[in-house]
Design an enzyme around this catalytic site. Structure first.
Site, PDB file in Angstrom:
ATOM      1  N   ARG A  50       0.029  29.772 -18.737  1.00 56.00           N
ATOM      2  CA  ARG A  50       0.417  28.451 -18.236  1.00 56.00           C
ATOM      3  C   ARG A  50       1.749  28.093 -18.865  1.00 56.00           C
ATOM      4  NH1 ARG A  50      -0.077  22.814 -19.155  1.00 56.00           N
ATOM      5  NH2 ARG A  50      -0.349  21.685 -17.168  1.00 56.00           N
ATOM      6  N   GLY A  51       2.757  27.998 -18.024  1.00 57.96           N
ATOM      7  CA  GLY A  51       4.120  27.833 -18.503  1.00 57.96           C
ATOM      8  C   GLY A  51       4.331  26.640 -19.402  1.00 57.96           C
ATOM      9  N   GLU A  52       3.751  25.493 -19.068  1.00 59.64           N
ATOM     10  CA  GLU A  52       3.963  24.287 -19.856  1.00 59.64           C
ATOM     11  C   GLU A  52       3.431  24.431 -21.268  1.00 59.64           C
ATOM     12  OE1 GLU A  52       2.460  20.832 -17.924  1.00 59.64           O
ATOM     13  OE2 GLU A  52       3.399  21.288 -15.995  1.00 59.64           O
ATOM     14  N   ASP A  53       2.451  25.298 -21.459  1.00 55.37           N
ATOM     15  CA  ASP A  53       1.840  25.453 -22.788  1.00 55.37           C
ATOM     16  C   ASP A  53       2.562  26.460 -23.662  1.00 55.37           C
ATOM     17  OD1 ASP A  53      -0.025  23.673 -21.895  1.00 55.37           O
ATOM     18  OD2 ASP A  53      -1.634  25.141 -21.623  1.00 55.37           O
ATOM     19  N   THR A  54       2.895  27.634 -23.113  1.00 53.60           N
ATOM     20  CA  THR A  54       3.348  28.736 -23.980  1.00 53.60           C
ATOM     21  C   THR A  54       4.624  29.437 -23.527  1.00 53.60           C
ATOM     22  OG1 THR A  54       1.989  30.365 -22.799  1.00 53.60           O
ATOM     23  CG2 THR A  54       0.943  29.205 -24.631  1.00 53.60           C
ATOM     24  N   ARG A  55       5.250  28.967 -22.439  1.00 51.40           N
ATOM     25  CA  ARG A  55       6.397  29.709 -21.908  1.00 51.40           C
ATOM     26  C   ARG A  55       7.510  29.881 -22.931  1.00 51.40           C
ATOM     27  NH1 ARG A  55       8.108  30.823 -16.934  1.00 51.40           N
ATOM     28  NH2 ARG A  55       6.574  29.417 -15.985  1.00 51.40           N
ATOM     29  N   GLY A  57       0.632  22.418  -6.053  1.00 48.90           N
ATOM     30  CA  GLY A  57       0.163  22.634  -4.684  1.00 48.90           C
ATOM     31  C   GLY A  57       0.720  23.879  -4.045  1.00 48.90           C
ATOM     32  N   GLU A  72      -4.459  32.867  -9.883  1.00 48.70           N
ATOM     33  CA  GLU A  72      -3.900  34.121 -10.384  1.00 48.70           C
ATOM     34  C   GLU A  72      -4.957  34.921 -11.142  1.00 48.70           C
ATOM     35  OE1 GLU A  72       0.382  34.476 -11.851  1.00 48.70           O
ATOM     36  OE2 GLU A  72      -0.769  34.479 -13.725  1.00 48.70           O
TER      37      GLU A  72
END
Length: 776
Positions: free
Chosen positions: A28-33, A61, A95
């Site tokens: 999840r990009g917002e968490d660990t990108r 979406g 995914e």
């Protein structure tokens, strides 16, 4: 349907041979990108792994992009980084579902869950932040007005929950428990894990797996349970039923869920071969440790290493073709050592080796399944071609659901015309249905001429497991044409050549060939070939040899293996650990489990008259071509010894010299490994047909024979002749010599100067001793 089958085969092939990426990163990009995942990605790239990471932010979406689907399917392994808010992203969950679908579709796709700042139980049970995310999805479901959209969301939530549970049950890595929160150390461990997983490759399984998923259901359920108990199960059934295929299929489905794994194939066969025992032991250690293991020099060393390895890792071990109770007892001992949650699987024909609750029995294929499997081999499709359906139904009924029979007979009928099918099926119906060997004999009947049939019987009785080129040299003559004959046997699915150029024949096919010989007479001495040690010994002991016999094998060490323990102990006096291994004990004895010690080299009392035989026992065997007399003592005159021998294999030859009266003019191969020879023969010995001379590990041999009478010699093997000090200068006249093995001839210091004149001796086929040699 043909197009679908072809597409599946191409997909399977491409999954093995061609990958776009080594690793697919899901997160999840917002968490660990910009922190953990970025560091992990950099470490993977620096370690040399082609890694896919989606750098685009996904709008709310938006559905998964086709590139992601392609990247997942084109990767060898997916790393899923679970963070606290991973489940709050529908895109991440979609995914995840796609990754697990890829894993289900092809077992070759590995999945490694990484729990960054969340524990596995929270993902598995959907608690904490994960549970809160699903509460929000439920709220969205309840306020949704569109019925179609509502049902779609409900199905998605169901799939998401199942996916989270499945992935949390896989063997994964957790930052908190495995690195105490230290991210750099954790990333280093992930890289090591990836390195190990990408070294572990799945096994090749037959392309047409009919009914395998349903038959493997129960054993897969056992393998995937959460029990910490170390347990053993056996896949049982008759020969040719598909036990090994099922074991490979199950192994491929489950090996990634264990810390390490090993599949030991053909244990029964390998355990009977010299040095095969140590090879199996090294294979087990190498597979578990994911690296080539150094040579093991003694039993105790191997036991300690195996115990150390299996006691600290959750392992999956598959042992193929177990047939002895002592082998199973050894497995149960390994079971006691193993780390919690480890699983051991065996395949066996002998159901009574196992307790009732340990047995997974493989049943015959059903009628519809048999039609599909047979059609794949006969037509290359899962259904019969129009015009052949009635013939197919009749053949399938005769095969009785046995996969091996369906494969062999289907392959033999491939490309035949309808009249040929009708004729062949009619012949099949005349064979008794109760005996599978009779059904397999149809492929033998398909051989074009008597030469190929004779070759098949020779191989089935004496040469299974031998080198193909060696066998061709022994058997090739104007009557046999062994080279093209072997290819014919391969074409008829009666024989295979493995990666080491060894002749491989399925046990049922070998039994079928030997059964043909047995049908020649109820009396062993009136059959063309004798391979059973007890029968051969009885015929020779009672001097019942006849002109019918063309081949005979007798290994006294194997005869003693079938006898009582007291005679064994008397026979094997002592063992020299410094000598090359020729042990005959079983594979599991090499782990240290046996009622008494058998060492590396047979040291037996050949003067024991109760075991010795008279040389004139061969007097009436005028047609004898093939003879193996390993560790056998003969006494008396050799005047009437068979004169048509083309192959003489006599490991442990007990005499100091070859008897002068022994006639070997027609001999093609002479194998006297581990002999007591001090000198092979004096002066010239005219052996114009001799192509292979193997005197390896003849520890008393001081010099080679005169080669002037063996001008056609192609292979000279003197490996391990530790007292050899002289090679006769007549070797320079061996114009056909292309292989010379002098490895471990520790006393040899000089070679004939003119040896370099042997134009046919290739450099690659000249193995010298490790120490330096001077030219004479």
């Amino acid at each position: 349907m043909a197009a679908i089958v072809k597409a599946k085969e191409e997909e399977a092939s491409s999954s093995i041979c061609a990958y776009t990426y080594d690793v697919f990163l899901s997160f999840r990009g917002e968490d660990t990108r910009k922190n953990f995942t970025d560091h992990l990605y950099t470490a993977l790239v620096q370690a040399g792994y082609r890694t896919f990471r989606d750098d685009d932010e996904i709008e709310k979406g938006e559905s998964l992009k086709p590139e992601l689907y392609k990247a997942i399917n084109g990767s060898r392994i997916s790393i899923i980084v679970f963070s606290k808010d991973y489940a709050s992203s529908p895109w991440c969950l979609d995914e995840l579902v796609m990754i697990l679908e890829c894993k289900k579709r092809t077992s070759r796709h590995e999945v490694l869950p990484v729990f960054y700042d969340v524990c596995p139980s929270e993902i598995r049970k959907q608690k904490g932040r994960t549970g809160e995310a699903f509460d929000e999805y439920v709220e969205q479901y309840e306020v949704q007005i569109d019925h179609g959209r509502k049902m779609e969301l409900m199905e998605k939530m169901k799939g998401w929950k199942e996916a989270l549970k499945k992935v949390a049950d896989l063997a994964g890595m957790e930052l908190k428990t495995q690195a105490n929160g230290h991210e750099s150390r954790f990333i280093h461990k992930i890289i090591n894990c990836i390195r190990g997983k990408l070294r572990r490759t799945p096994l090749f399984v037959a392309p047409y797996l009919i009914g395998m998923q349903s038959r493997a259901k129960n054993i897969n359920k056992w393998l995937q349970d959460d029990s910490s108990k170390v347990s053993l199960r056996g896949i049982c059934g008759m020969g040719g039923i598909g036990k090994t295929t099922m074991a490979k299929f199950i192994y491929d489905e489950n090996y990634e869920s264990f810390d390490c794994s090993c599949f030991l194939a053909n244990v029964r066969e390998m355990s009977q071969k010299p040095n095969g025992l140590a090879s199996l032991q090294r294979q087990l250690l190498s597979s578990i440790l994911n690296k080539k293991h150094e040579k093991i020099y003694n039993v105790d060393e191997g036991i300690i290493k195996i115990k150390k390895v299996v006691s600290c890792k959750r392992v999956l071990i598959v042992i193929d073709d177990v047939d002895q109770i002592d082998q199973l007892n050894a497995l149960r001992a390994i079971q006691d050592w193993s780390y919690r949650g480890s699983k051991i699987i065996i395949t066996t024909r002998y159901e009574r080796l196992l307790k009732p609750h340990e047995v997974f029995k493989v049943e015959e294929l059903g009628y519809d399944e048999s039609i599909k499997l047979f059609s794949f081999y006969a037509f290359g499709d899962d259904h019969p071609i129009e015009g052949y359906k009635e013939h197919v139904k009749r053949v399938v009924q005769l095969c009785g659901g046995l996969p091996l029979a369906l494969e062999v007979i289907g392959s033999s009928l491939c490309g035949r015309t309808i009249p040929q099918w009708a004729s062949k099926v009619k012949k099949l119906e005349a064979v008794p249905h109760k005996k599978i060997l009779d059904k397999l004999k149809i492929s033998y009947d398909c051989l074009e001429d008597d030469n190929d049939k004779r070759l098949f019987l020779d191989i089935a009785c004496f040469f299974v497991g031998n080198d193909k080129d060696y066998t061709v040299k022994v058997l090739d003559n104007n009557d046999t044409y062994a080279d093209i004959g072997i290819q014919c046997l391969i074409d008829r699915c009666l024989l295979k050549i493995d990666s080491r150029n060894k002749l491989i024949m399925h046990k049922l096919l070998q039994d079928m060939g030997r059964n043909i010989v047995k049908q020649e007479s109820l009396e062993p001495q009136r059959r063309s070939r004798l391979w059973h040690h007890n029968e051969a010994y009885s015929v020779l002991r009672n001097k019942k040899g006849t002109t019918t016999i063309e081949g005979l094998t007798l290994d006294i060490s194997m005869l003693m293996k079938d006898g009582n323990i007291a005679r064994k102990r008397k026979y094997y006096e002592s063992f020299d650990n410094a000598s090359p291994s020729t042990g005959i004990c079983s594979f599991f004895h090499h782990f240290g489990f046996s009622s008494f010690l058998l060492g590396q080299q047979i040291r037996h009392d050949l003067g024991n008259q109760s075991l010795s035989l008279r040389a004139d026992a061969f007097e009436k065997m005028e047609r004898l071509r093939l003879l193996k007399l390993n560790y056998t003592q003969l006494y008396g005159s050799y005047d009437n010894f068979p004169k048509k021998l083309i192959w003489l294999c006599w490991h442990g030859f007990p005499l100091k010299y070859m008897p002068i009266e022994l006639s070997l003019e027609n001999l093609v191969a002479l194998d006297l490994r581990h002999s007591k020879l001090e000198e092979v023969w004096t002066g010239r010995k005219f052996l114009g047909s001799l192509k292979i001379l193997n005197l390896s590990y003849s520890e008393r041999l001081a010099k080679t024979p005169n080669f002037l009478g063996v001008s056609n010699l192609e292979r000279l093997i003197l490996k391990g002749c530790v007292r050899l000090i002289e090679i006769c200068e007549s070797i320079e006249f061996l114009e056909e010599l292309n292989l010379l093995d002098l490895k471990d001839c520790k006393s040899l210091r000089m070679l004939p100067r003119n040896i370099y004149k042997l134009g046919s001796l290739e450099t690659n086929n000249l193995w010298l001793l490790d120490t330096f040699c001077w030219w004479k």
